[in-house]
Design a protein around this motif. Structure first.
Motif, PDB file in Angstrom:
ATOM      1  N   LYS A  31      25.227  38.882   0.543  1.00  0.00           N
ATOM      2  CA  LYS A  31      25.315  38.601  -0.894  1.00  0.00           C
ATOM      3  C   LYS A  31      24.220  37.608  -1.281  1.00  0.00           C
ATOM      4  N   ALA A  32      24.011  37.477  -2.600  1.00  0.00           N
ATOM      5  CA  ALA A  32      23.031  36.519  -3.119  1.00  0.00           C
ATOM      6  C   ALA A  32      23.531  35.991  -4.457  1.00  0.00           C
ATOM      7  N   GLU A  33      23.163  34.738  -4.752  1.00  0.00           N
ATOM      8  CA  GLU A  33      23.537  34.082  -6.002  1.00  0.00           C
ATOM      9  C   GLU A  33      22.304  33.402  -6.586  1.00  0.00           C
ATOM     10  N   ALA A  46      20.801  33.307  -0.597  1.00  0.00           N
ATOM     11  CA  ALA A  46      21.126  34.595   0.012  1.00  0.00           C
ATOM     12  C   ALA A  46      21.885  34.369   1.309  1.00  0.00           C
ATOM     13  N   THR A  47      22.961  35.135   1.521  1.00  0.00           N
ATOM     14  CA  THR A  47      23.799  35.015   2.717  1.00  0.00           C
ATOM     15  C   THR A  47      23.620  36.256   3.597  1.00  0.00           C
ATOM     16  N   TYR A  48      23.366  36.018   4.884  1.00  0.00           N
ATOM     17  CA  TYR A  48      23.227  37.096   5.865  1.00  0.00           C
ATOM     18  C   TYR A  48      24.244  36.881   6.985  1.00  0.00           C
ATOM     19  N   HIS A  49      24.697  37.985   7.620  1.00  0.00           N
ATOM     20  CA  HIS A  49      25.587  37.837   8.762  1.00  0.00           C
ATOM     21  C   HIS A  49      24.951  38.472  10.008  1.00  0.00           C
ATOM     22  N   ARG A  50      25.280  37.906  11.136  1.00  0.00           N
ATOM     23  CA  ARG A  50      24.656  38.296  12.405  1.00  0.00           C
ATOM     24  C   ARG A  50      25.281  39.581  12.933  1.00  0.00           C
ATOM     25  N   ASP A  51      24.424  40.494  13.409  1.00  0.00           N
ATOM     26  CA  ASP A  51      24.877  41.728  14.025  1.00  0.00           C
ATOM     27  C   ASP A  51      24.362  41.799  15.466  1.00  0.00           C
ATOM     28  N   GLY A  52      25.146  42.477  16.328  1.00  0.00           N
ATOM     29  CA  GLY A  52      24.685  42.733  17.692  1.00  0.00           C
ATOM     30  C   GLY A  52      24.310  41.464  18.436  1.00  0.00           C
ATOM     31  N   THR A  93      25.153  39.063  -6.594  1.00  0.00           N
ATOM     32  CA  THR A  93      25.174  40.442  -6.119  1.00  0.00           C
ATOM     33  C   THR A  93      25.753  40.480  -4.718  1.00  0.00           C
ATOM     34  N   GLU A  94      26.528  41.525  -4.422  1.00  0.00           N
ATOM     35  CA  GLU A  94      27.168  41.683  -3.118  1.00  0.00           C
ATOM     36  C   GLU A  94      26.949  43.116  -2.641  1.00  0.00           C
ATOM     37  N   TYR A  95      26.584  43.238  -1.362  1.00  0.00           N
ATOM     38  CA  TYR A  95      26.284  44.553  -0.782  1.00  0.00           C
ATOM     39  C   TYR A  95      27.566  45.144  -0.206  1.00  0.00           C
TER      40      TYR A  95
END
Length: 445
Positions: free
Chosen positions: A285-287, A295-301, A427-429
């Motif tokens: 998401k981002a504000e 902007a917020t990101y989350h860790r994968d793998g 905005t949110e993905y």
């Protein structure tokens, strides 16, 4: 009949003009500021004039304050001329506003206003009927109650007629209304006043009198500081907007906020360029609040914090901020959006109808909830009683919020945004789509 010396229509950037009456010349468009030193006011005036390349002054003294009106010789103004505002203020009292036709055929009108004994900055000028009428409306919108209003009948704004010919008669003109140069020493009158002050101080004052004088001086200084602060804030607002702003713009919250177009474009330039994946970190998401995009990101793998930090170095305002045991990261990008400035407001019913109609055309359901308008109470000056409660606000506020899958740029492209200011875009993905949430405030009258 009072007539303009120059028959050509003045340029909008030229505020200083002169009119003549029975061989006397009167100057308008002067820069009026308060002076703080009751005994060395001419020294203060000379210092201000030197710093701002102004060499002609008119001095007004009342029981509460000293005010100076400045102008430059480069405006074809000389000593011996009269300040139009000072001339009228010396005769009409401490609370009034006056406007009259200087040359109705050329659409030239003059305006002067005095409140609490001081000439109001920006209300000593000559302009068109529309410009002068707007100045009158601006003062009324500030909640100022003038004891007398002298307005021409063609304005249809009430008030009484002004006999300007009688007020500018040579027999009514005093030396104190004249302009004087700033390059010479103190006048005899000033020296006499200074000597009187020295004798009074030398003779000693009673403790009660000293205390009262001290309190009055503290109150004067506080009033001067407050007025200078207002002028500085107005200059800063004009710098941000790039246009001249009326003094009441400082009281209007929408004047200091960015326009909808600027807010959306500035936020979008950052949000639209955010990648959906950075070194294995997925966009969440981002504000954007007008000063920063987060902007917020989350860790994968098996992605990690070091990889994200290296990939985003020099692209954001600071290093990523990690949370949730290092599984989420916030990236910040500083932005700057200019102020929109003051603008007229629509009637509340018209503004609400236009905005809801626009969003309904996109099959959106905006929420527009009334908000309480809180006008701040001015603090009491040192040694003075508390000021009266502020007048009721001249506008209404409505909280706007809605959620959509339509890009904000498309939502507001051509929208009726007069009086609307945005506060936040989110905005949110979700499910391979961006969902947008927008909040703002609609100002109306």
């Amino acid at each position: 009949m009072v007539a303009l010396l120059n028959t050509d229509t003045p340029k909008p950037s030229s505020r200083v003009q002169t009119i003549q009456h029975r061989g006397r010349v009167f100057v308008t468009g002067m820069l009026w500021i308060p002076l703080g030193n009751m005994t060395s006011y001419m020294k203060e005036a000379r210092q201000y004039g030197q710093e701002h390349s102004l060499d002609i002054v008119a001095i007004r003294r009342t029981s509460l304050m000293i005010q100076a009106g400045f102008v430059s010789r480069t405006s074809d103004v000389n000593k011996g001329m009269y300040s139009l505002a000072a001339t009228l203020a010396g005769q009409l009292g401490d609370s009034w506003i006056a406007a009259w036709a200087v040359d109705a055929d050329q659409d030239r009108y003059a305006i002067v206003a005095v409140h609490e004994g001081r000439i109001i900055p920006g209300c000593d000028l000559i302009g068109t009927a529309a410009e002068v009428r707007k100045r009158v409306q601006q003062q009324r919108s500030r909640g100022i109650q003038f004891e007398r209003e002298f307005l021409p009948p063609e304005f249809s704004m009430g008030g009484e007629a002004l006999d300007i010919d009688e007020l500018l008669q040579p027999s009514r003109l005093k030396r104190e209304y004249r302009l004087r140069p700033l390059v010479f020493g103190m006048s005899k009158a000033e020296l006499a006043q200074l000597l009187l002050v020295v004798l009074l101080v030398g003779g000693g004052l009673l403790a009660w009198s000293q205390w009262k004088d001290h309190q009055a001086e503290v109150a004067r200084q506080a009033a001067i500081a407050a007025e200078k602060k207002r002028l500085e804030e107005l200059a800063e607002l004009q710098k941000k907007t790039g246009t001249e702003q009326p003094i009441q713009a400082l009281e209007h919250p929408w004047a200091k906020q960015p326009s909808v177009t600027d807010f959306v474009e500035t936020c979008s330039q950052v949000i639209y360029q955010l990648p959906l994946n950075i070194q294995g970190w997925s966009f969440d998401k981002a504000e954007c609040n007008g000063s920063q995009v987060m902007a917020t990101y989350h860790r994968d793998g098996n992605s990690n914090a070091l990889g994200l930090a290296k990939a985003t170095a020099n692209h954001f305002s600071m290093r990523p901020e990690f949370a949730e045991q290092g599984n989420t990261a916030t990236l910040r990008f500083d932005i700057s959006v200019g102020a929109a400035g003051d603008d007229p407001l629509l009637e509340a019913s018209d503004a609400l109808e236009a905005l809801t109609t626009w969003f309904h055309s996109f099959s959106q359901e905006p929420q527009l909830q009334p908000m309480q308008v809180v006008v701040p109470q001015e603090p009491a000056l040192p040694g003075q009683p508390a000021p009266p409660p502020p007048p009721p606000p001249q506008w209404k506020q409505y909280q706007l919020s809605y959620t959509t899958g339509v890009l904000p740029y498309d939502s507001f492209n051509g929208a009726p945004t007069q009086g609307l200011r945005l506060q936040e875009i989110k905005t949110e993905y979700k499910a391979d789509h961006l969902i947008w949430s927008v909040t703002g405030v609609l100002y109306a009258k």
